[in-house]
Enzyme design. Sequence first.
Site, PDB file in Angstrom:
ATOM      1  N   SER A   1       0.806  -1.221   0.000  1.00 43.27           N
ATOM      2  CA  SER A   1       0.000   0.000   0.000  1.00 43.27           C
ATOM      3  C   SER A   1       0.838   1.269   0.000  1.00 43.27           C
ATOM      4  O   SER A   1       0.476   2.263  -0.635  1.00 43.27           O
ATOM      5  CB  SER A   1      -0.946   0.012   1.203  1.00 43.27           C
ATOM      6  OG  SER A   1      -1.821  -1.089   1.155  1.00 43.27           O
TER       7      SER A   1
ATOM      8  N   HIS B   1       0.729   4.397   4.487  1.00 43.10           N
ATOM      9  CA  HIS B   1      -0.046   5.065   3.439  1.00 43.10           C
ATOM     10  C   HIS B   1       0.370   6.533   3.315  1.00 43.10           C
ATOM     11  O   HIS B   1       0.669   7.015   2.214  1.00 43.10           O
ATOM     12  CB  HIS B   1      -1.544   4.993   3.750  1.00 43.10           C
ATOM     13  CG  HIS B   1      -2.120   3.627   3.605  1.00 43.10           C
ATOM     14  ND1 HIS B   1      -3.478   3.383   3.625  1.00 43.10           N
ATOM     15  CD2 HIS B   1      -1.534   2.418   3.422  1.00 43.10           C
ATOM     16  CE1 HIS B   1      -3.703   2.096   3.469  1.00 43.10           C
ATOM     17  NE2 HIS B   1      -2.534   1.484   3.356  1.00 43.10           N
TER      18      HIS B   1
END
Length: 209
Positions: A125, A175
Amino acid sequence: MFSRRESFKEYIKLYPVVSTLLAINIIIFLLTIIPVYGIYLRYFGMGVNLLIAEGEYWRLITPMFLHSGFAHLLFNMFSLYIFGPELEQLSGKARFLTIYFLSGFIGNVATYLIHDWNYASLGASGAIYGILGAFAALVHYTKHLLPQLRQIIIPIIVIGVILSFLQPNVGVTAHIGGLITGFVLGMVFFHPKRIGSWKKKKKNPYTVV
């Protein structure tokens, strides 16, 4: 824009870096679901802060190729499949790899520095958000040339960040770290002065299809 109409063979030929990353992630995931062996493989590569502190620094890189389950893999690889090709074509193979790996790496480093020693993580991610961050930089430079790019990328980033905070067991730090890293690299790679030197190779280096 960002619609994939290529055949399987065309996709591989046009986007070799993205295709290779997709293949590696899928193959490694299949290996991790092998009974017994897969558990050891996943544990050997996942980011465990305590083990990183003890010198197992490869765990700052290997989590980018591991996923907790099929849904996790599907979400990340679908994002890579959709958004990766445009960035690979716009930035070139070397710059794309730099954005992808450095975003994932910095996201994992941030996770290590911010969370406690018991924290464990895995997933691509951070690298995926790095791709989105690079597109955000491109939006900054092309807001008058490509308004449709802004209409697509900004909502995706905003929704993604919000969901990162709302959903349980999500590596928010990775993230955000990946997103910021991708944006900074994008600001460097897509700077108009740097882009100007590419025009000999591309008539319109900012074209996104």
